[in-house]
Design a protein around this motif. Structure first.
Motif, PDB file in Angstrom:
ATOM      1  N   GLU A  70       0.869  -1.117   0.009  1.00  0.00           N
ATOM      2  CA  GLU A  70      -0.129  -0.077   0.055  1.00  0.00           C
ATOM      3  C   GLU A  70       0.719   1.384  -0.069  1.00  0.00           C
ATOM      4  OE1 GLU A  70      -0.348  -2.154   2.084  1.00  0.00           O
ATOM      5  OE2 GLU A  70      -0.179  -1.563   4.276  1.00  0.00           O
ATOM      6  N   LYS A  71       2.329   1.119   0.426  1.00  0.00           N
ATOM      7  CA  LYS A  71       3.057   2.309   0.542  1.00  0.00           C
ATOM      8  C   LYS A  71       3.874   2.340  -0.877  1.00  0.00           C
ATOM      9  CE  LYS A  71       2.676   3.064   5.076  1.00  0.00           C
ATOM     10  NZ  LYS A  71       2.959   2.436   6.360  1.00  0.00           N
ATOM     11  N   GLY A  96      -9.224   4.040  -4.410  1.00  0.00           N
ATOM     12  CA  GLY A  96      -7.645   4.482  -4.229  1.00  0.00           C
ATOM     13  C   GLY A  96      -7.595   6.089  -4.015  1.00  0.00           C
ATOM     14  N   MET A  99      -8.609   6.200  -0.017  1.00  0.00           N
ATOM     15  CA  MET A  99      -7.622   5.741   0.670  1.00  0.00           C
ATOM     16  C   MET A  99      -6.569   7.030   0.738  1.00  0.00           C
ATOM     17  SD  MET A  99      -8.358   2.740   1.742  1.00  0.00           S
ATOM     18  CE  MET A  99     -10.142   2.826   1.416  1.00  0.00           C
TER      19      MET A  99
ATOM     20  N   ARG B 177      -5.117  -3.214  -1.580  1.00  0.00           N
ATOM     21  CA  ARG B 177      -3.864  -2.944  -1.284  1.00  0.00           C
ATOM     22  C   ARG B 177      -2.909  -2.006  -2.117  1.00  0.00           C
ATOM     23  NH1 ARG B 177      -0.652  -6.633   2.599  1.00  0.00           N
ATOM     24  NH2 ARG B 177       0.093  -4.727   3.169  1.00  0.00           N
ATOM     25  N   ASN B 178      -3.037  -2.272  -3.354  1.00  0.00           N
ATOM     26  CA  ASN B 178      -2.399  -1.572  -4.366  1.00  0.00           C
ATOM     27  C   ASN B 178      -2.608  -0.231  -4.503  1.00  0.00           C
ATOM     28  OD1 ASN B 178      -0.238  -3.617  -5.548  1.00  0.00           O
ATOM     29  ND2 ASN B 178      -2.032  -4.693  -6.282  1.00  0.00           N
ATOM     30  N   GLY B 180      -3.736   1.322  -2.104  1.00  0.00           N
ATOM     31  CA  GLY B 180      -3.372   2.258  -0.855  1.00  0.00           C
ATOM     32  C   GLY B 180      -4.096   1.874   0.340  1.00  0.00           C
ATOM     33  N   ALA B 181      -4.692   0.750   0.494  1.00  0.00           N
ATOM     34  CA  ALA B 181      -5.463   0.232   1.698  1.00  0.00           C
ATOM     35  C   ALA B 181      -4.681  -0.543   2.442  1.00  0.00           C
ATOM     36  CB  ALA B 181      -6.531  -0.362   1.270  1.00  0.00           C
ATOM     37  N   SER B 182      -4.368  -0.148   3.873  1.00  0.00           N
ATOM     38  CA  SER B 182      -3.720  -1.413   4.597  1.00  0.00           C
ATOM     39  C   SER B 182      -4.460  -2.430   4.567  1.00  0.00           C
ATOM     40  CB  SER B 182      -3.399  -0.618   6.017  1.00  0.00           C
ATOM     41  OG  SER B 182      -4.860  -0.447   6.487  1.00  0.00           O
ATOM     42  N   SER B 186      -8.233  -3.036   3.907  1.00  0.00           N
ATOM     43  CA  SER B 186      -8.630  -3.731   2.897  1.00  0.00           C
ATOM     44  C   SER B 186      -9.766  -4.800   3.570  1.00  0.00           C
ATOM     45  CB  SER B 186      -7.706  -4.412   2.258  1.00  0.00           C
ATOM     46  OG  SER B 186      -7.324  -5.605   2.161  1.00  0.00           O
TER      47      SER B 186
END
Lengths: 267, 272
Positions: A70-71, A96, A99, B177-178, B180-182, B186
């Protein structure tokens, strides 16, 4: 720019052996390999779902091997598109940005912009299950592009589509890449797709990267017999190269043969 | 001619027809047993049913049953959801052992489960003692009922939840997660909403199983009386006439609640 340095990792039925390559900013790099060559696992490793047993992954020179997915700001489009089935298309694309905790107005504007540019605005209130494969693919692309990823990973993006849609989307991918210039790593088993889209091609076999080259070189001068067979060279001649000029002669012969064929057809 | 045609039709479907006939026997067996009791009670002894419904002891026991089972389900959900997720997503050494352990309460006799629970949670045992130090006693108390219900109903929740999680493609979590979710995000935004239907039906199953528990509960907590215990008690002291009204009342309430839950779940889903 993204670089893999001697990446090795083992899974239950597949392993990566000492894979190294580097993709320049804005490049469309295609990893070409037979089906079931573990190509998805390479992308998942780059995306951060596996920490390789050995080797490093560098993004703009920075070691990201141990940074969680995610980072990394890497976009990923799976072969089956993996749209969130419980969210409508707009929510999918906005995910996205939400997030990133952007202000609502900004999210709205960015989502509208990308949906307009991909021609999918009319789908915004629909659920993924009601979309065709081509539409789902556009949505999946929009969803990963809207966050402006450093790298876009495409896992067999065209193979689940019917031939006509495939051709349209191939052109679409080309256009998007030309417009946005997102650095792209794209895996496929389809030579035509690779030839049409790639700036460079890496051929992977049995977990090893066996040749990294310009597309025409991969197809015209495959490094090994295996690659030659895989990329569809039909005539493999056993022998020893005694002179490189022979290669030139072989090509000229080919051209002459081709011309001969054309003239025969015209008659 | 027509009969012959019909006959060949019967012949062609003979397998399905015979299976249908044999299978319907089982359905008749189940429905007849229940409806016989319910309708006889309602038609021939309405008074007894109303009397039972007005009896505070009966009402209290039914409310206690529903409430204890609700608590047991809540605990099963709190502890079982993470367990189910781990089982659905990860392979580890001894996983099949863990899975068998989860199913054990389903296969052992419930009076045996009750004895085992009693041995562990009685105030003379170390575990029971530790709990009694913080004010929780299991013998003849509500908590005894809850642990007994939890023991027998948890497998239903965990298995349903695991199936629910398994039905979700892990790629969806990866994509999240890609984007940007932890891992937590997610799980909450993707996995949980997609599994909620399974979790809900698992909870309903566990709750129903808890309500129906008798054998394990009676070993550790005869009092306060939950409805199944009260029914058994009345049956031994007052016979069928004394116990059947309570049984019918319990069954009607349970059916009512399940119908309500199912329709509300359906309505909720449609609204989404």
């Amino acid at each position: 720019m993204i670089t893999l340095e001697n990446v090795s990792h083992e899974w239950d039925d597949f392993s990566l052996k000492n894979v190294s390559f580097s993709v320049k900013k804005g490049e469309h790099f295609i990893i070409l390999g037979p089906t079931a060559a573990g190509k998805t696992l390479i992308l998942e490793t780059i995306a951060g779902f596996y920490v390789p047993r050995e080797g490093k992954i560098l993004l703009h020179g920075k070691d990201i091997t141990h940074i969680p997915p995610e980072k990394r700001n890497i976009g990923f489009v799976y072969q089956d598109y993996s749209l969130f089935p419980h969210m409508n298309i707009k929510e999918n694309v906005a995910f996205g940005l939400k997030m990133q905790k952007l202000p609502k107005k900004e999210v709205e504007a960015k989502v509208q912009e990308i949906m307009d540019s991909m021609g999918i605005s009319y789908l915004q209130n629909r659920l993924p299950s009601t979309l065709s494969g081509g539409e789902q693919q556009r949505v999946a692309l929009a969803r990963s592009l809207v966050i402006d990823p450093e790298i876009l990973l495409l896992d067999e993006p065209l193979s689940a589509l019917d031939p006509r849609t495939r051709e349209t989307l191939r052109e679409e991918l080309k256009r998007i890449h030309e417009v946005r210039g997102t650095t792209t790593i794209h895996v496929t088993h389809d030579q035509d797709e690779a030839l049409a889209l790639a700036d460079r091609i890496g051929v992977i076999m049995d977990g090893k990267l066996v040749q990294v080259d310009d597309p025409h070189r991969v197809f015209n001068e495959p490094a090994t017999e295996e690659i030659a067979t895989f990329v569809g060279v039909e005539n493999v001649i056993d022998g020893k190269i005694i002179s490189k000029t022979a290669w030139l002669w072989w090509r000229l012969e080919n051209i002459r043969y081709a011309l001969f064929q054309i003239s025969r057809k015209e008659k | 001619m027509a009969t012959k045609k019909a006959l060949t039709g019967v012949k062609r479907h003979s397998l399905s027809l015979i299976f249908l006939f044999v299978g319907s026997l089982l359905i008749i067996f189940t429905t007849l047993t229940l409806f016989n009791m319910i309708f006889r009670q309602i038609i021939f002894d309405t008074e007894g049913l109303l009397e039972a419904a007005a009896d505070p002891v009966v009402v209290k026991s039914i409310v206690l049953t529903l409430y204890c089972s609700f608590l047991a389900t809540l605990i099963a959900a709190l502890l079982g959801t993470p367990l189910a997720y781990v089982l659905a997503r990860h392979d580890f050494l001894g996983k099949s052992v863990v899975e068998s352990v989860i199913d054990v309460p389903v296969v052992i006799p419930h009076s045996v489960a009750g004895i085992a629970l009693y041995a562990l949670f009685m105030s003379r045992s170390p575990v029971g003692e530790a709990f009694s130090n913080i004010g929780i006693v299991f013998e003849d108390s509500m908590w005894g009922i809850v642990v007994a219900m939890l023991f027998v109903s948890a497998p239903f929740y965990v298995n349903a939840a695991r199936e629910g999680f398994q039905s979700i493609n892990p790629r969806l979590e990866r994509v999240a997660r890609n984007l940007g979710a932890s891992q937590w995000k997610s799980f909450c935004k993707i996995t949980l909403p997609l599994a909620v239907r399974h979790l809900f039906s698992g909870a309903v199953m566990a709750w129903a199983r808890g309500i129906s528990e008798f054998g394990a509960v009676i070993m550790i907590a005869f009092y306060p009386m939950i409805a199944p215990v009260l029914i058994f008690y009345r049956f031994t002291t007052h016979g069928l006439a004394g116990s059947q009204p309570i049984a019918v009342l319990l069954i009607l309430i349970c059916i009512g609640v399940f119908v309500l839950l199912r329709t509300s779940a359906k309505y909720w889903e449609k609204k989404k």
